[in-house]
Design an enzyme around this catalytic site. Sequence first.
Site, mmCIF file in Angstrom:
data_model
loop_
_atom_site.group_PDB
_atom_site.id
_atom_site.type_symbol
_atom_site.label_atom_id
_atom_site.label_comp_id
_atom_site.label_asym_id
_atom_site.label_seq_id
_atom_site.Cartn_x
_atom_site.Cartn_y
_atom_site.Cartn_z
ATOM 1 N N SER A 127 0.823 -1.218 0.026
ATOM 2 C CA SER A 127 0.056 0.060 -0.051
ATOM 3 C C SER A 127 0.889 1.131 -0.179
ATOM 4 O O SER A 127 0.219 2.460 -0.556
ATOM 5 C CB SER A 127 -0.917 -0.230 1.217
ATOM 6 O OG SER A 127 -0.494 0.120 2.423
ATOM 7 N N LYS A 165 -0.209 4.355 6.604
ATOM 8 C CA LYS A 165 -0.837 5.300 5.712
ATOM 9 C C LYS A 165 -0.575 6.616 5.874
ATOM 10 O O LYS A 165 -0.071 7.140 6.911
ATOM 11 C CB LYS A 165 -2.148 5.188 5.450
ATOM 12 C CG LYS A 165 -2.993 3.615 5.339
ATOM 13 C CD LYS A 165 -2.685 3.208 3.894
ATOM 14 C CE LYS A 165 -3.580 1.925 3.665
ATOM 15 N NZ LYS A 165 -2.702 0.879 4.389
#
Lengths: 210, 210
Positions: A127, A165
């Site tokens: 990610s 993130k």
Amino acid sequence: MASAKMQQNLDRTLEFIKKFVKEKNYSPSVREICAALGFKSTASVQNYLERLRAEGKIRREYSKNRTIYLVEDEEEFSDFESVPMLGNIAAGQPLLAAVENDVKLHFPSDFFHLVGDNFCLTVKGESMREIGIMNGDVVLIRSTPTANEGDIVAAQINNGEVTLKRFFKRGNEIVLHPENSSMEDIIVPEGTEFRILGIAVGLMRNTLAR
Amino acid sequence: MASAKMQQNLDRTLEFIKKFVKEKNYSPSVREICAALGFKSTASVQNYLERLRAEGKIRREYSKNRTIYLVEDEEEFSDFESVPMLGNIAAGQPLLAAVENDVKLHFPSDFFHLVGDNFCLTVKGESMREIGIMNGDVVLIRSTPTANEGDIVAAQINNGEVTLKRFFKRGNEIVLHPENSSMEDIIVPEGTEFRILGIAVGLMRNTLAR
DNA sequence: GCAAAAAGTGAACATATGTGCTAAAATGAC
DNA sequence: GTCATTTTAGCACATATGTTCACTTTTTGC
């Protein structure tokens, strides 16, 4: 001037001291050095030690026992931080408990910014690959309950898995942005149980080759 | 059992030893500890030291001077390798000369595979970003004059700048492949002066946040 | 070779330092 | 407070260890 043999003995002496300290955690005594080098008189060793001291290779405290040490070691010494590795934390388990499992990695403090409490985790998945955080990388996280927009955070939603993130706010929502164009932002609605564990400050990778 | 005060003194003792060793590079004597803690008898210190030893907090060699050390330090001790940083090497200058400039970084050997000679360099540019090697990263290189196909190598063409690319052969040519789809392969024709300095084995990054 | 310099030996000496034992002082339980 | 227990003090003692110096052996310069 120092003959070849003399020079060799100086080197052997240094070598012995270095090895001894590394092994035993304390300095050798003059007599121990004497025995190791095969001399019959401690005075010979004093001779060598004095030379090494004059050359700036070692230091010692006058007349104190076992106080020889290498200047080289002093310079080479790099401080490092022993940083707990965050394993897979079970749902609801508080972070600190998980950290008890006690796997630690060492981060050299001459390279990483190590202030406050830190932990580290192994990256799973792709990610964040577009900013160079790859599957298997170890990311160093500075523990903090808050973050600024744009920071890369390690966060936990509903006590689920920890995720890495980029952090943004949009109105009252929180947006967790993966740095991977094939993945969607995670929107965290207001009122959701959400916790920032820290922000990413460093990274180590040992998977380039073996 | 240990009273609160006793416990406090045990902690103070440990603290003192730790600080002393860190500062002076050799162990304190019993009398130095005695003075530091404000005791009037070395026997008191012996008492504390024996307890700490029994608890496994310290080790010492019976009857040898200045041989106290913390077990904690022993455990925390991570070996590390002092790795020279490759600067900008001038054209034609052999690698080892450049390395003399003596900037070094420390790589923890409990994480990186550190065998043989190593050096490190700072990545300039974006040519390897698709495998997560970003501008500014420090890459650990194992010195070796040869590589296998697919290895990421630090190499030098015509004694020019050192470049980091993936290494392949095609017939008698060498192909240096950037991991960046917007860049072209570098073809090294047979006969060109070409030298492999080593292969990339690790990476550190401290630019995620400051 | 030979003399001067350097290196090594031996032994004594001074002290730094660890250890052990008894008695005094402090602490704690009641 | 009293008594038992823990903690500290005070020394004496044994050794580990650094230091020094006169003397012998080895090396070096010529």
